[in-house]
Design a protein around this motif. Structure first.
Motif, PDB file in Angstrom:
ATOM      1  N   LEU A  13       0.841  -1.199   0.000  1.00 54.68           N
ATOM      2  CA  LEU A  13       0.000   0.000   0.000  1.00 54.68           C
ATOM      3  C   LEU A  13       0.873   1.244   0.000  1.00 54.68           C
ATOM      4  CD1 LEU A  13      -2.622  -1.117   2.677  1.00 54.68           C
ATOM      5  CD2 LEU A  13      -2.789  -1.319   0.178  1.00 54.68           C
ATOM      6  N   ALA A  14       0.712   2.066  -1.031  1.00 57.66           N
ATOM      7  CA  ALA A  14       1.558   3.253  -1.179  1.00 57.66           C
ATOM      8  C   ALA A  14       0.738   4.473  -1.570  1.00 57.66           C
ATOM      9  CB  ALA A  14       2.645   2.995  -2.220  1.00 57.66           C
ATOM     10  N   GLY A  15      -0.473   4.525  -1.053  1.00 56.68           N
ATOM     11  CA  GLY A  15      -1.351   5.635  -1.387  1.00 56.68           C
ATOM     12  C   GLY A  15      -1.190   6.814  -0.446  1.00 56.68           C
ATOM     13  N   GLY A  16      -1.964   7.833  -0.702  1.00 59.79           N
ATOM     14  CA  GLY A  16      -1.973   9.019   0.142  1.00 59.79           C
ATOM     15  C   GLY A  16      -3.367   9.277   0.672  1.00 59.79           C
ATOM     16  N   ARG A  17      -3.441   9.976   1.774  1.00 61.12           N
ATOM     17  CA  ARG A  17      -4.738  10.308   2.362  1.00 61.12           C
ATOM     18  C   ARG A  17      -5.274  11.600   1.743  1.00 61.12           C
ATOM     19  NH1 ARG A  17      -3.216   9.035   8.727  1.00 61.12           N
ATOM     20  NH2 ARG A  17      -2.818   6.797   8.425  1.00 61.12           N
ATOM     21  N   PRO A  18      -6.578  11.869   1.936  1.00 58.26           N
ATOM     22  CA  PRO A  18      -7.152  13.080   1.337  1.00 58.26           C
ATOM     23  C   PRO A  18      -6.490  14.371   1.809  1.00 58.26           C
ATOM     24  CG  PRO A  18      -8.872  11.572   2.056  1.00 58.26           C
ATOM     25  CD  PRO A  18      -7.586  11.021   2.580  1.00 58.26           C
ATOM     26  N   VAL A  19      -6.006  14.365   3.051  1.00 59.46           N
ATOM     27  CA  VAL A  19      -5.328  15.564   3.566  1.00 59.46           C
ATOM     28  C   VAL A  19      -3.822  15.353   3.464  1.00 59.46           C
ATOM     29  CG1 VAL A  19      -7.203  16.177   5.108  1.00 59.46           C
ATOM     30  CG2 VAL A  19      -5.385  14.673   5.926  1.00 59.46           C
ATOM     31  N   PRO A  20      -3.051  16.420   3.253  1.00 61.33           N
ATOM     32  CA  PRO A  20      -1.598  16.260   3.124  1.00 61.33           C
ATOM     33  C   PRO A  20      -0.988  15.617   4.361  1.00 61.33           C
ATOM     34  CG  PRO A  20      -2.291  18.450   2.414  1.00 61.33           C
ATOM     35  CD  PRO A  20      -3.487  17.810   3.049  1.00 61.33           C
ATOM     36  N   ASP A  21      -0.073  14.693   4.140  1.00 68.38           N
ATOM     37  CA  ASP A  21       0.596  14.036   5.252  1.00 68.38           C
ATOM     38  C   ASP A  21       1.687  14.953   5.799  1.00 68.38           C
ATOM     39  OD1 ASP A  21       1.174  11.183   6.576  1.00 68.38           O
ATOM     40  OD2 ASP A  21       3.083  12.179   6.146  1.00 68.38           O
ATOM     41  N   PRO A  22       1.749  15.134   7.136  1.00 70.76           N
ATOM     42  CA  PRO A  22       2.758  16.042   7.716  1.00 70.76           C
ATOM     43  C   PRO A  22       4.193  15.654   7.369  1.00 70.76           C
ATOM     44  CG  PRO A  22       1.073  15.509   9.340  1.00 70.76           C
ATOM     45  CD  PRO A  22       0.825  14.623   8.165  1.00 70.76           C
ATOM     46  N   GLY A  90      -8.110   3.692  -4.964  1.00 67.37           N
ATOM     47  CA  GLY A  90      -9.075   4.741  -4.698  1.00 67.37           C
ATOM     48  C   GLY A  90      -8.746   5.449  -3.403  1.00 67.37           C
ATOM     49  N   GLY A  91      -9.785   5.865  -2.682  1.00 65.48           N
ATOM     50  CA  GLY A  91      -9.561   6.640  -1.478  1.00 65.48           C
ATOM     51  C   GLY A  91      -9.314   5.837  -0.225  1.00 65.48           C
ATOM     52  N   SER A  96     -10.241  -0.105  -2.132  1.00 62.95           N
ATOM     53  CA  SER A  96      -9.276  -0.319  -3.209  1.00 62.95           C
ATOM     54  C   SER A  96      -8.953  -1.795  -3.374  1.00 62.95           C
ATOM     55  CB  SER A  96      -7.988   0.466  -2.928  1.00 62.95           C
ATOM     56  OG  SER A  96      -8.232   1.858  -2.900  1.00 62.95           O
ATOM     57  N   LEU A  97      -8.846  -2.502  -2.248  1.00 59.19           N
ATOM     58  CA  LEU A  97      -8.556  -3.927  -2.305  1.00 59.19           C
ATOM     59  C   LEU A  97      -9.718  -4.684  -2.938  1.00 59.19           C
ATOM     60  CD1 LEU A  97      -6.682  -6.259  -1.670  1.00 59.19           C
ATOM     61  CD2 LEU A  97      -7.611  -6.300   0.657  1.00 59.19           C
TER      62      LEU A  97
END
Length: 265
Positions: A13-22, A90-91, A96-97
């Motif tokens: 899993l190499a996705g990103g969340r809807p809000v920017p990661d710190p 997806g989100g 996604s799985l």
């Protein structure tokens, strides 16, 4: 039945969340898996561990933006590796799985982990494959005493059961198609994945009551949930404390880099 060599599909899993990661913002990169840890993007560490393991035949990198990795000189090797393929996510993880299972002919068993599992190594994978084999679904956890014996200052999120305090190790096993109903339920409660009690209640009132009253062991509870779904579900209690140390906060990165430096000596 033990999975033959090179028969496991690993999902990274190499996705990103809807809000920017710190961590990504601080490092000036687009997504968290590209944050440097130990001198290179964090995703490289678990990717190499998965590819080096003899039981893993292929690695699927699940991310919203495959082009970010193909276009980065430090991670472009993944896009060109014969055992690696990228799939667009997806989100959410579970959704996604499920989409991936629906559109791709993925052979079971599947082993899933995360790009921030920087300390993942062959010994952890050996234990997971050994103890999860034969189960339809298995989850890796670390008991608090195991972690604190080696890293007393490390802070994790814990769930308390009769057999101890447990934290997730971000390694999951899906041994057969029987796991699909559990993944579907996970999809329903995905927005509450940090709220342990809501997740427990989704698996039934007895599971919730047992956790609240501390009359259930985690191992027994997981097995009972599996029986409810007509499958074999298993806890894999990881022997290595490092299994639950992911690169989630700046303090985690400092600790991980210290562990990597020590192991390189």
């Amino acid at each position: 039945m033990i999975a033959p060599a090179s028969d496991i599909t690993a999902i990274l899993l190499a996705g990103g969340r809807p809000v920017p990661d710190p961590l990504a913002v601080a490092a000036g990169v687009a997504v968290k898996p590209l944050v440097p840890v130990g001198g290179e993007p964090m995703i490289n560490h678990p990717a190499r561990a998965l590819l080096a393991h003899p039981a893993i035949g292929r690695v699927i990198v699940l991310t919203q933006a495959p082009e970010l990795f193909a276009g980065n000189p430090a991670t472009a090797w993944l896009a060109g590796h014969p055992k690696v393929r990228f799939e667009t996510s997806g989100g959410g993880i579970a959704s996604s799985l499920m989409t991936l299972l629906d559109r791709a002919d993925l052979p079971f068993p599947l082993l899933m982990t995360t790009a921030d599992h920087v300390l993942l190594d062959g010994a952890m994978l050996d234990q997971m494959v050994r103890e999860a084999n034969g189960a339809d679904i298995a989850v890796a956890m670390v008991e608090r005493a195991t972690l604190l014996a080696r890293y007393p200052g490390s802070r994790r999120t814990w769930l308390k059961f009769r057999d101890g305090w447990w934290s997730g190790a971000n390694i999951f096993w899906f041994g057969s198609g029987k796991a699909r109903p559990v993944i579907a339920l996970w999809q329903e409660v995905e927005q509450d994945r940090k709220k342990g009690w809501k997740i427990l209640s989704a698996f039934g009132s007895l599971a919730l009551l047992g956790a609240v009253l501390r009359i259930s062991t985690l191992r027994g509870g997981i097995a009972r949930v599996g029986r409810r779904f007509g499958l074999v579900a298993r806890l894999v209690a990881m022997e290595q404390a490092e299994a639950c140390i992911d690169a989630d906060k700046p303090d985690d990165v400092v600790l991980i880099e210290a562990i990597l430096a020590k192991s390189a000596e």
